[in-house]
Design an enzyme around this catalytic site. Structure first.
Site, PDB file in Angstrom:
ATOM      1  CB  CYS A  45      -2.492 -30.299  12.007  1.00 13.21           C
ATOM      2  SG  CYS A  45      -1.452 -31.498  12.842  1.00 13.21           S
ATOM      3  CB  SER A  67      -5.173 -30.524  20.962  1.00 19.24           C
ATOM      4  OG  SER A  67      -4.669 -29.475  20.168  1.00 19.24           O
ATOM      5  CE  LYS A 119       2.295 -38.811   9.554  1.00 21.34           C
ATOM      6  NZ  LYS A 119       1.552 -38.638  10.816  1.00 21.34           N
ATOM      7  CG  HIS A 146       0.066 -27.609  15.484  1.00 17.22           C
ATOM      8  ND1 HIS A 146      -0.233 -28.055  16.748  1.00 17.22           N
ATOM      9  CD2 HIS A 146      -0.093 -28.691  14.663  1.00 17.22           C
ATOM     10  CE1 HIS A 146      -0.540 -29.342  16.699  1.00 17.22           C
ATOM     11  NE2 HIS A 146      -0.476 -29.750  15.457  1.00 17.22           N
TER      12      HIS A 146
HETATM   13  N1  LIG Z   1      -5.777 -33.828  16.551  1.00 14.89           N
HETATM   14  C1  LIG Z   1      -5.292 -33.211  15.482  1.00 14.89           C
HETATM   15  O1  LIG Z   1      -4.772 -32.055  15.535  1.00 14.89           O
HETATM   16  C2  LIG Z   1      -5.356 -33.876  14.132  1.00 14.89           C
HETATM   17  C3  LIG Z   1      -4.988 -33.119  13.016  1.00 14.89           C
HETATM   18  C4  LIG Z   1      -5.011 -33.704  11.762  1.00 14.89           C
HETATM   19  C5  LIG Z   1      -5.404 -35.022  11.655  1.00 14.89           C
HETATM   20  N2  LIG Z   1      -5.752 -35.741  12.746  1.00 14.89           N
HETATM   21  C6  LIG Z   1      -6.180 -37.128  12.535  1.00 14.89           C
HETATM   22  O2  LIG Z   1      -7.558 -37.257  12.838  1.00 14.89           O
HETATM   23  C7  LIG Z   1      -7.819 -38.564  13.355  1.00 14.89           C
HETATM   24  C8  LIG Z   1      -8.505 -38.457  14.702  1.00 14.89           C
HETATM   25  O3  LIG Z   1      -7.728 -37.687  15.566  1.00 14.89           O
HETATM   26  P1  LIG Z   1      -8.279 -37.149  16.972  1.00 14.89           P
HETATM   27  O4  LIG Z   1      -7.278 -36.149  17.379  1.00 14.89           O
HETATM   28  O5  LIG Z   1      -9.715 -36.786  16.887  1.00 14.89           O
HETATM   29  O6  LIG Z   1      -8.096 -38.495  17.863  1.00 14.89           O
HETATM   30  P2  LIG Z   1      -8.939 -38.975  19.149  1.00 14.89           P
HETATM   31  O7  LIG Z   1      -9.391 -37.806  19.935  1.00 14.89           O
HETATM   32  O8  LIG Z   1      -8.086 -39.989  19.777  1.00 14.89           O
HETATM   33  O9  LIG Z   1     -10.234 -39.698  18.513  1.00 14.89           O
HETATM   34  C9  LIG Z   1     -10.158 -40.891  17.755  1.00 14.89           C
HETATM   35  C10 LIG Z   1     -11.558 -41.260  17.277  1.00 14.89           C
HETATM   36  O10 LIG Z   1     -11.460 -42.401  16.421  1.00 14.89           O
HETATM   37  C11 LIG Z   1     -12.385 -43.397  16.865  1.00 14.89           C
HETATM   38  N3  LIG Z   1     -11.940 -44.725  16.489  1.00 14.89           N
HETATM   39  C12 LIG Z   1     -10.797 -45.360  16.857  1.00 14.89           C
HETATM   40  N4  LIG Z   1     -10.763 -46.595  16.303  1.00 14.89           N
HETATM   41  C13 LIG Z   1     -11.904 -46.732  15.573  1.00 14.89           C
HETATM   42  C14 LIG Z   1     -12.460 -47.788  14.798  1.00 14.89           C
HETATM   43  N5  LIG Z   1     -11.813 -48.948  14.622  1.00 14.89           N
HETATM   44  N6  LIG Z   1     -13.659 -47.601  14.223  1.00 14.89           N
HETATM   45  C15 LIG Z   1     -14.330 -46.428  14.374  1.00 14.89           C
HETATM   46  N7  LIG Z   1     -13.864 -45.400  15.098  1.00 14.89           N
HETATM   47  C16 LIG Z   1     -12.661 -45.558  15.699  1.00 14.89           C
HETATM   48  C17 LIG Z   1     -12.415 -43.191  18.372  1.00 14.89           C
HETATM   49  O11 LIG Z   1     -13.551 -43.831  18.924  1.00 14.89           O
HETATM   50  P3  LIG Z   1     -13.595 -44.278  20.484  1.00 14.89           P
HETATM   51  O12 LIG Z   1     -14.145 -43.098  21.229  1.00 14.89           O
HETATM   52  O13 LIG Z   1     -14.515 -45.438  20.471  1.00 14.89           O
HETATM   53  O14 LIG Z   1     -12.189 -44.633  20.878  1.00 14.89           O
HETATM   54  C18 LIG Z   1     -12.503 -41.666  18.413  1.00 14.89           C
HETATM   55  O15 LIG Z   1     -13.808 -41.231  18.094  1.00 14.89           O
HETATM   56  C19 LIG Z   1      -6.468 -39.276  13.402  1.00 14.89           C
HETATM   57  O16 LIG Z   1      -6.329 -40.019  12.218  1.00 14.89           O
HETATM   58  C20 LIG Z   1      -5.478 -38.133  13.443  1.00 14.89           C
HETATM   59  O17 LIG Z   1      -4.228 -38.494  12.924  1.00 14.89           O
HETATM   60  C21 LIG Z   1      -5.757 -35.194  13.995  1.00 14.89           C
END
Ligand SMILES: NC(=O)c1ccc[n+]([C@@H]2O[C@H](COP(=O)([O-])OP(=O)(O)OC[C@H]3O[C@@H](n4cnc5c(N)ncnc54)[C@H](OP(=O)(O)O)[C@@H]3O)[C@@H](O)[C@H]2O)c1
Length: 324
Positions: free
Chosen positions: A126, A156, A204, A233
């Site tokens: 991000c 977030s 990263k 951010h």
């Molecule tokens: N938040 C940010 O600003 C941001 C920015 C860039 C990248 N990311 C990346 O985006 C990804 C998700 O982030 P988020 O912030 O959305 O996290 P989050 O709110 O914790 O959501 C995680 C999601 O992944 C699902 N999940 C976990 N294990 C899984 C599995 N084995 N099979 C299928 N689904 C699974 C969870 O499902 P359940 O509901 O069943 O737990 C949930 O839907 C991460 O890789 C993170 O590093 C996030």
């Protein structure tokens, strides 16, 4: 019309990607939503219809899917993205799992379109996305010799668990996600420490910047900090350019660019801030100043919604670019 799967559909990024798929009217024939076993069976509304979220399993990767938007962490992506790819889908992945793989494109659509034959495309970190947007404009105009980042990253960025830790702190409870309370605090640690004292988040930013800007030996350094802000951010960029220029020239370039929004009238109190940038799609830039401690060096302050341009929006923009 495309068959699209969203993996991590119950997550912060997944939910935002779904809203953007609706808003941007992506032509979808079939939408399949995946989560882990934890949320399987829950219902998510999309275009006025309820969709039941399914647990992602190996068998289900056969689809058929045209595009898979993955947002479920690195381990899930390492296991399932190659299976989706094997069955013919293009995977756009939000995790860090594939970003530095030399075979995989790491894409910010306005900076570097996909350039690999692999069907997995990585969405950058991000803070990196909102930094390389303005930096690419400076690179094209003047060249870049060196970059030093300091980030101020919202909770977030850690998904739901980060937001919950901030709320816990407000209630006087101990954190579950972070190593220290984030409420009323600032944590100079995002992700784990490496042997050299840098965190993985800092590495990263350094490596991804070099890859996206196609400057593999560029001197880049970073300090990444978590702050008690819910959304958006901020990154303080200190950049040394290859040519002499002026604050005015940099401001004019940013003003003319469709990819960043200049907010730089400090005498009127106008500069980018998370409260104003949260929920918006842009990359906001301001506080542009000359750094007299080094030749041809400038400060650029950038703020952007980490869930939008920093994750979900960039992924959907990659999808839009591929479709078009
Ligand atoms: N938040 C940010 O600003 C941001 C920015 C860039 C990248 N990311 C990346 O985006 C990804 C998700 O982030 P988020 O912030 O959305 O996290 P989050 O709110 O914790 O959501 C995680 C999601 O992944 C699902 N999940 C976990 N294990 C899984 C599995 N084995 N099979 C299928 N689904 C699974 C969870 O499902 P359940 O509901 O069943 O737990 C949930 O839907 C991460 O890789 C993170 O590093 C996030």
């Amino acid at each position: 019309m495309y068959n699209i799967a969203v993996v991590g559909a119950t997550g912060l990024v997944g939910q935002t990607m779904l809203r953007l798929l609706e808003e941007k009217q992506i032509p979808i024939a079939n939408l399949t939503l995946f989560s882990s076993a934890r949320s399987a069976g829950s219902q998510v509304s999309f275009n006025g219809e309820n969709h039941v979220v399914e647990e992602l399993t190996t068998e289900k990767t056969a689809g058929p899917f045209d595009y898979v938007l993955m947002s479920a962490g690195g381990e899930t992506s390492l296991t399932f993205s190659p299976l989706f790819e094997k069955h013919g889908a293009v995977v756009i992945d939000n995790s860090s799992a594939w970003r530095m793989d030399p075979e995989i494109s790491l894409v910010v659509p306005e900076v570097n379109p996909p350039s690999s034959n692999r069907k997995i495309i990585a969405n950058p970190n991000c803070s990196t996305i909102q930094s390389v947007g303005p930096l690419k404009i400076l690179l094209d105009a003047f060249g870049i010799e060196r970059i030093a980042y300091t980030t101020y990253q919202s909770v977030s960025g850690s998904g739901w668990k980060g937001i919950e830790d901030l709320k816990r702190g407000e209630r006087g409870e101990d954190p579950v996600n972070y190593p220290h309370p984030i409420y009323n605090n600032v944590l100079p640690q995002i992700d784990v420490f490496q042997e050299d004292g840098y965190t993985k988040e800092e590495v990263k930013m350094i490596e991804e910047t070099r890859k996206i800007l196609n400057l593999p030996t560029l001197p880049v350094t970073a300090t990444c900090v978590r702050v008690p802000v819910t959304s958006a951010h901020a990154v303080a960029i200190n950049v040394t350019l290859s040519e002499e220029t002026s604050v005015k020239a940099i401001q004019s370039l940013f003003e003319a660019s469709p990819y960043v929004t200049l907010e730089d009238e400090p005498e009127k109190g106008i500069y980018p801030m998370p409260l104003q940038a949260g929920g918006k799609e842009g990359i906001f830039v301001g506080r542009i100043r000359k750094d007299d401690s080094l030749p041809n060096t400038y400060h650029v302050w950038t703020v952007s919604d980490n869930i939008l341009k920093g994750a979900a929006l960039n992924a959907v923009q990659i999808l839009q670019q591929l479709i078009s």
